[in-house]
Scaffold this motif. Structure first.
Motif, PDB file in Angstrom:
ATOM      1  N   THR A 322       0.823  -1.210   0.000  1.00 41.84           N
ATOM      2  CA  THR A 322       0.000   0.000   0.000  1.00 41.84           C
ATOM      3  C   THR A 322       0.855   1.257   0.000  1.00 41.84           C
ATOM      4  N   VAL A 323       2.093   1.143   0.483  1.00 40.06           N
ATOM      5  CA  VAL A 323       3.036   2.261   0.418  1.00 40.06           C
ATOM      6  C   VAL A 323       3.511   2.449  -1.015  1.00 40.06           C
ATOM      7  N   ASN A 324       3.823   1.348  -1.671  1.00 36.67           N
ATOM      8  CA  ASN A 324       4.333   1.397  -3.049  1.00 36.67           C
ATOM      9  C   ASN A 324       3.276   1.814  -4.060  1.00 36.67           C
ATOM     10  N   LEU A 327       3.212   5.195  -5.528  1.00 38.30           N
ATOM     11  CA  LEU A 327       4.531   5.510  -6.066  1.00 38.30           C
ATOM     12  C   LEU A 327       4.791   4.777  -7.378  1.00 38.30           C
ATOM     13  N   ASP A 328       3.833   3.921  -7.772  1.00 38.10           N
ATOM     14  CA  ASP A 328       3.919   3.173  -9.032  1.00 38.10           C
ATOM     15  C   ASP A 328       5.207   2.356  -9.115  1.00 38.10           C
ATOM     16  N   ARG A 329       5.476   1.611  -8.063  1.00 39.27           N
ATOM     17  CA  ARG A 329       6.693   0.824  -8.060  1.00 39.27           C
ATOM     18  C   ARG A 329       6.494  -0.463  -7.275  1.00 39.27           C
ATOM     19  N   GLY A 337      10.961   6.790   5.357  1.00 43.55           N
ATOM     20  CA  GLY A 337      10.340   7.966   4.756  1.00 43.55           C
ATOM     21  C   GLY A 337       9.098   7.614   3.951  1.00 43.55           C
ATOM     22  N   ASP A 338       9.180   6.530   3.184  1.00 45.04           N
ATOM     23  CA  ASP A 338       8.016   6.088   2.395  1.00 45.04           C
ATOM     24  C   ASP A 338       6.858   5.714   3.314  1.00 45.04           C
ATOM     25  N   ARG A 339       7.193   4.994   4.389  1.00 46.85           N
ATOM     26  CA  ARG A 339       6.136   4.526   5.286  1.00 46.85           C
ATOM     27  C   ARG A 339       5.506   5.668   6.077  1.00 46.85           C
TER      28      ARG A 339
END
Length: 415
Positions: A322-324, A327-329, A337-339
Motif C-alpha cells: 500500500t506504500v508502493n 509511487l507506481d513501483r 520515509g516512504d512509510r
C-alpha cells in the motif's frame, strides 16, 4: 305470299306489370348511383393493387435484408478498411448481415454460400475484426478466419494496476491497465494507425462522472470520495479477456469494461458474500487486491485472515504494497520515509483499508477474501526466494521470522 306469311306469325305477349315511365329526376338519381358504384369499384381495385404491391415490396425488402440478391458479389481487393463486430452467438447469416450492412459484401447470401463448409467461420470468436469494404464474399470469409485481422482484443493479467509500475531492483516496467487498453485499441486503417492513448484514458478516468463510466452503485461513494484522482477506478476493471471497440471514445471503452467487470463480480456472489461478512462489496474487493499483492496463491486465504484479524483488533495493516501503490513501483522493503507518507493508501499511517483497491484481483484472491482460512494470525513474512511464508500471532516470533528472511536475502530491513 309475303303478306300472308307475316299475318300467320304469333304476336309477342307482354309479361308482367307495365313499365313505369322514368321521370327526369329518376334518371339523374340512377345515373348518380351507377357512377358511385363505378368509383367504389375502382377505389377498391386501386386499394387491392396498393396492398399487393406493398406486400411484394416489403417481402422483397425483408428477403434481401436477410439473404440479399442471390447472384450479387463484389470483385477486386476492396475500397477501404473497416472494423466490424461479431456478437456472441452470431450465426453465419447474422455475420453476413453485419458485413452487408457495412458494405463489406454485396449480399448476405453470397457470404453464407462462401462460408458453407468452412469450419473456421463456425468457430469464429466474438470480437472486432478489420476487413475491407466491397470485397468478394470468399475474401471476407478468408479475412474473418485469419486471427491477424482480429482487433481490440484486451488481456488483463491478475494483479495489474491502472498505471505502469517499475521494479526497483531490475528497473523492469510492467504495463498498467491503461497501457494495455491503449495497445489493444490500436488499429491500422488504410495506412493510418489509430490508438486511444493511455493519457486520454487516465484523464477520462479522473474527469468523467461515475455514472458516465458505469461505476456500479456499490462503488459510487468511494469513487466520488477521491474526486478527480484517476486511481478512483482502481480494481473496477477485472482481469481477464475483453473485447474493446477500437473506434470508441475513451469514456465508452472504460464504461464498457467497468460495466462488464461489475457484472462478472456480482455473478460470482460478491454482493451476497459482502452482506454475510457485514462489509461492502467494495471493501471485499479491496481486501482481495491486498491478498493479490501480498501473497502467493497457496497463502491467499491465510493472508486474508490476517487482514480481517488486524481490522477486528483495530490494528493498522502496515502493508508495504500500500506504500508502493501511489509511487507506481514494486519494492519488497520500503523506507521509513516512504512509510511515513500520508497518502490515502498508506496502511502504516492510515487506519483500516486503503482508499481503493491497489490492483485488479483475480478470482482466487476474491475467493480467499470471501472465504478466509480460520486462524488467529496477525503477522506474516516471506522468508526465502521460493516463497515460503510464515504466519504467527506473536510479535516476538514475527521478529525472529524477519531475521530469517534477512539471512536468506529476502529482506534488507524489517517490515
Amino acid at each position: 305470299m309475303a303478306d300472308d306469311w307475316r299475318s300467320d306469325r304469333a304476336e309477342p305477349l307482354a309479361v308482367g306489370p307495365p313499365r313505369r315511365r322514368l321521370t327526369r329526376r329518376d334518371r339523374i338519381n340512377e345515373a348518380r348511383t351507377k357512377r358511385r358504384r363505378r368509383v367504389a369499384a375502382v377505389a377498391a381495385l386501386v386499394m387491392l393493387v396498393v396492398v399487393v404491391v406493398g406486400a411484394v415490396f416489403l417481402g422483397s425488402k425483408m428477403w434481401h435484408s436477410l439473404f440479399g440478391n442471390s447472384g450479387g458479389d463484389y470483385a477486386g481487393d476492396g475500397v477501404s478498411d473497416v472494423v466490424i463486430q461479431v456478437q456472441d452467438g452470431d450465426s453465419t447469416t447474422a455475420i453476413g448481415k453485419t458485413l452487408q450492412d457495412h458494405n463489406v459484401v454485396a449480399t448476405t447470401k453470397a457470404f453464407v454460400d462462401a462460408a458453407a463448409g468452412n469450419a473456421a467461420i463456425s468457430a469464429i470468436q466474438p470480437g472486432f475484426y478489420k476487413v475491407r469494404t466491397e470485397i468478394p464474399a470468399a475474401s471476407a470469409v478468408t479475412r474473418l478466419a485469419d486471427p491477424a485481422n482480429r482487433v481490440g482484443k484486451l488481456v488483463i493479467p491478475e494483479g495489474r494496476q491502472l498505471d505502469d509500475i517499475q521494479d526497483v531492483k531490475t528497473n523492469a516496467v510492467t504495463d498498467g491497465i491503461f497501457t494495455l487498453i491503449s495497445d489493444a485499441s490500436c488499429v491500422d486503417l488504410d495506412g493510418d494507425r489509430r490508438c486511444v492513448s493511455a493519457d486520454d484514458l487516465r484523464d477520462t478516468a479522473g474527469a468523467a462522472a461515475p455514472s458516465e463510466l458505469s461505476v456500479p452503485e456499490w462503488a459510487t461513494q468511494p469513487v466520488d470520495a477521491l474526486g478527480t484522482d484517476h486511481r478512483r477506478l482502481e480494481g473496477l476493471i477485472a482481469p481477464g479477456s475483453w473485447n474493446i471497440d477500437p473506434s470508441s471514445a475513451p469514456k465508452d471503452i472504460l464504461a464498457s469494461l467497468i460495466s462488464s467487470s461489475a457484472a462478472q463480480y456480482e455473478s460470482s456472489g460478491l454482493l451476497d458474500t459482502a452482506s454475510a461478512l457485514n462489509m461492502s462489496p467494495y471493501e471485499i474487493l479491496t481486501v482481495a487486491s491486498l491478498v493479490q499483492r501480498e501473497a502467493k496463491p497457496q497463502d491467499f486465504s491465510k493472508v486474508a485472515r490476517v487482514i480481517y484479524n488486524r481490522l477486528a483488533e483495530n490494528r493498522t495493516l502496515e502493508f508495504d504494497s500500500t506504500v508502493n501503490y501511489p509511487l507506481d513501483r514494486i519494492e519488497v522493503a520500503t523506507t521509513d520515509g516512504d512509510r511515513g507518507e500520508g497518502t490515502p493508501w498508506n496502511t502504516y499511517v492510515r487506519p483500516g483499508l486503503p482508499a481503493t483497491p491497489i490492483c485488479s484481483p483475480g478470482q482466487p484472491a476474491l475467493v480467499a477474501a470471501e472465504q478466509p482460512e480460520p486462524g488467529d494470525w496477525l503477522y506474516f513474512v516471506t522468508i526465502d526466494l521460493q516463497g515460503t511464508t510464515l504466519f504467527t500471532r506473536e510479535y516476538e516470533q514475527h521478529l525472529a521470522n524477519i531475521e530469517l528472511a534477512k539471512r536468506n536475502g529476502v529482506l534488507d530491513s524489517a517490515r
